[in-house]
Design a protein around this motif. Structure first.
Motif, PDB file in Angstrom:
ATOM      1  N   THR A 109       0.834  -1.200   0.000  1.00 49.09           N
ATOM      2  CA  THR A 109       0.000   0.000   0.000  1.00 49.09           C
ATOM      3  C   THR A 109       0.866   1.246   0.000  1.00 49.09           C
ATOM      4  OG1 THR A 109      -1.782   1.166   1.167  1.00 49.09           O
ATOM      5  CG2 THR A 109      -0.141   0.074   2.530  1.00 49.09           C
ATOM      6  N   ASP A 110       0.292   2.330  -0.500  1.00 44.36           N
ATOM      7  CA  ASP A 110       0.975   3.625  -0.451  1.00 44.36           C
ATOM      8  C   ASP A 110       0.650   4.379   0.828  1.00 44.36           C
ATOM      9  OD1 ASP A 110       2.147   3.317  -2.985  1.00 44.36           O
ATOM     10  OD2 ASP A 110       0.355   4.083  -3.992  1.00 44.36           O
ATOM     11  N   ALA A 111      -0.319   3.895   1.591  1.00 48.44           N
ATOM     12  CA  ALA A 111      -0.735   4.583   2.807  1.00 48.44           C
ATOM     13  C   ALA A 111       0.322   4.471   3.905  1.00 48.44           C
ATOM     14  CB  ALA A 111      -2.052   3.995   3.307  1.00 48.44           C
ATOM     15  N   THR A 112       0.256   5.384   4.868  1.00 50.76           N
ATOM     16  CA  THR A 112       1.032   5.220   6.102  1.00 50.76           C
ATOM     17  C   THR A 112       0.479   4.005   6.833  1.00 50.76           C
ATOM     18  OG1 THR A 112       1.411   7.593   6.295  1.00 50.76           O
ATOM     19  CG2 THR A 112       1.622   6.288   8.308  1.00 50.76           C
ATOM     20  N   VAL A 113       1.365   3.137   7.314  1.00 51.35           N
ATOM     21  CA  VAL A 113       0.886   1.900   7.933  1.00 51.35           C
ATOM     22  C   VAL A 113       1.252   1.846   9.418  1.00 51.35           C
ATOM     23  CG1 VAL A 113       1.005   0.608   5.773  1.00 51.35           C
ATOM     24  CG2 VAL A 113       2.966   0.575   7.340  1.00 51.35           C
ATOM     25  N   CYS A 114       0.400   1.155  10.170  1.00 54.93           N
ATOM     26  CA  CYS A 114       0.687   0.874  11.571  1.00 54.93           C
ATOM     27  C   CYS A 114      -0.026  -0.409  11.952  1.00 54.93           C
ATOM     28  CB  CYS A 114       0.268   2.030  12.479  1.00 54.93           C
ATOM     29  SG  CYS A 114      -1.504   2.436  12.447  1.00 54.93           S
ATOM     30  N   ARG A 115       0.367  -0.946  13.075  1.00 51.87           N
ATOM     31  CA  ARG A 115      -0.279  -2.145  13.623  1.00 51.87           C
ATOM     32  C   ARG A 115      -0.843  -1.817  14.990  1.00 51.87           C
ATOM     33  NH1 ARG A 115       3.966  -6.698  14.303  1.00 51.87           N
ATOM     34  NH2 ARG A 115       2.136  -7.769  15.186  1.00 51.87           N
ATOM     35  N   LEU A 116      -1.970  -2.404  15.288  1.00 50.81           N
ATOM     36  CA  LEU A 116      -2.579  -2.264  16.607  1.00 50.81           C
ATOM     37  C   LEU A 116      -2.907  -3.657  17.121  1.00 50.81           C
ATOM     38  CD1 LEU A 116      -3.785   0.053  18.565  1.00 50.81           C
ATOM     39  CD2 LEU A 116      -5.999  -0.764  17.699  1.00 50.81           C
ATOM     40  N   MET A 117      -2.520  -3.933  18.362  1.00 53.38           N
ATOM     41  CA  MET A 117      -2.978  -5.149  19.017  1.00 53.38           C
ATOM     42  C   MET A 117      -3.902  -4.724  20.146  1.00 53.38           C
ATOM     43  SD  MET A 117      -3.521  -8.224  19.477  1.00 53.38           S
ATOM     44  CE  MET A 117      -2.769  -8.607  17.898  1.00 53.38           C
ATOM     45  N   PRO A 118      -5.214  -4.700  19.884  1.00 55.85           N
ATOM     46  CA  PRO A 118      -6.202  -4.279  20.870  1.00 55.85           C
ATOM     47  C   PRO A 118      -6.762  -5.494  21.602  1.00 55.85           C
ATOM     48  CG  PRO A 118      -7.239  -4.449  18.733  1.00 55.85           C
ATOM     49  CD  PRO A 118      -5.822  -4.962  18.574  1.00 55.85           C
TER      50      PRO A 118
END
Length: 256
Positions: A100-109
């Protein structure tokens, strides 16, 4: 960022959607399962089976299983001014960024997001717009990528371990003659109150244990059973096993 799309309306996705319903954010729920969409229709501002419609939000949350995340990613067309956040266990940010071209992040909720009591780990640090959204659902701790597998085990899998312990306390009450509802109320509120006590205090947990343990009293007798047994070792082993599985999931996605 006042609009969020959640793609995937399973247990975790629906918990995020219901939690966000009580915030300032506009929420779009997306899933190919009509029954899943119906289940969150009362919480989401809109529901859709069209992934392109969901992809229009500034923040797109992928709440799908790790084994389908690359397929979903390949169907998304996001721009550089959008943010993509994955909650899929074990899927690392480089896997996301490559697709993807988007800014990426991960969340572990965890599932307490539904009630605004979520404990979540997020990586990488500094994705402030997404962090602000998730902070409306509870506590967010920013971690380096290599610690996310451990966070997956502690706060992602951890609720199940706590539920197990609550059930053990409730069962002890019932087997001793309590009404099941009374035993459940006492066990659950004890865990909630204990957690609140720790959160509001700056003393070490060991000091909080000591504060409850009067010399020759009831609590110290019970603590000796726990100290002499393997309760802590078993819980730590459960966390290690969950962490190991998270790493396995990451390797499986990497090899696709």
């Amino acid at each position: 960022m006042n609009s969020v799309s959640v793609i995937g309306c399973g247990n975790m996705g629906s918990a995020l959607i219901r939690g966000l319903a009580d915030t300032e954010y506009t929420v779009t729920a997306c899933d190919v399962d009509e029954a899943a969409l119906e289940a969150v229709a009362g919480a989401a501002d809109r529901t859709t089976a069209d992934i392109d419609e969901a992809a229009a939000a500034p923040l797109v949350v992928l709440a799908v299983k790790p084994d389908v995340i690359t397929t979903v990613l390949d169907a998304l067309d996001l721009s550089a001014d959008q943010t993509l956040c994955s909650v899929a266990a074990g899927v690392e940010t480089d896997v996301l960024a490559a697709r993807t071209d988007a800014t990426v992040c991960r969340l572990m909720p965890n599932l307490a997001a539904e009630y605004g009591e979520m404990a979540a780990a997020m990586t990488p640090p500094g994705v402030d717009d997404a962090r602000a959204v998730f902070a409306s659902l509870g506590t967010v701790v920013e971690l380096d990528e290599e610690l996310m597998h451990l966070a997956t085990a502690i706060n992602g899998s951890g609720p199940a371990f706590v539920f197990y312990l609550i059930d053990a306390m409730q069962t002890a009450g019932v087997e001793g003659g309590m009404d099941p509802d009374d035993a459940r109320a006492l066990a659950t509120q004890t865990f909630r109150g204990a957690a609140e006590t720790i959160q509001r205090s700056d003393r070490r947990i060991e000091a909080s244990i000591d504060a409850v343990c009067s010399p020759n009293g009831t609590t110290i007798e019970g603590m000796h059973v726990l100290w002499d047994g393997d309760c802590a070792d078993q819980l730590q082993s459960a966390i290690t096993a969950a962490e190991h599985r998270s790493k396995e999931l990451a390797a499986e996605v990497d090899h696709e």
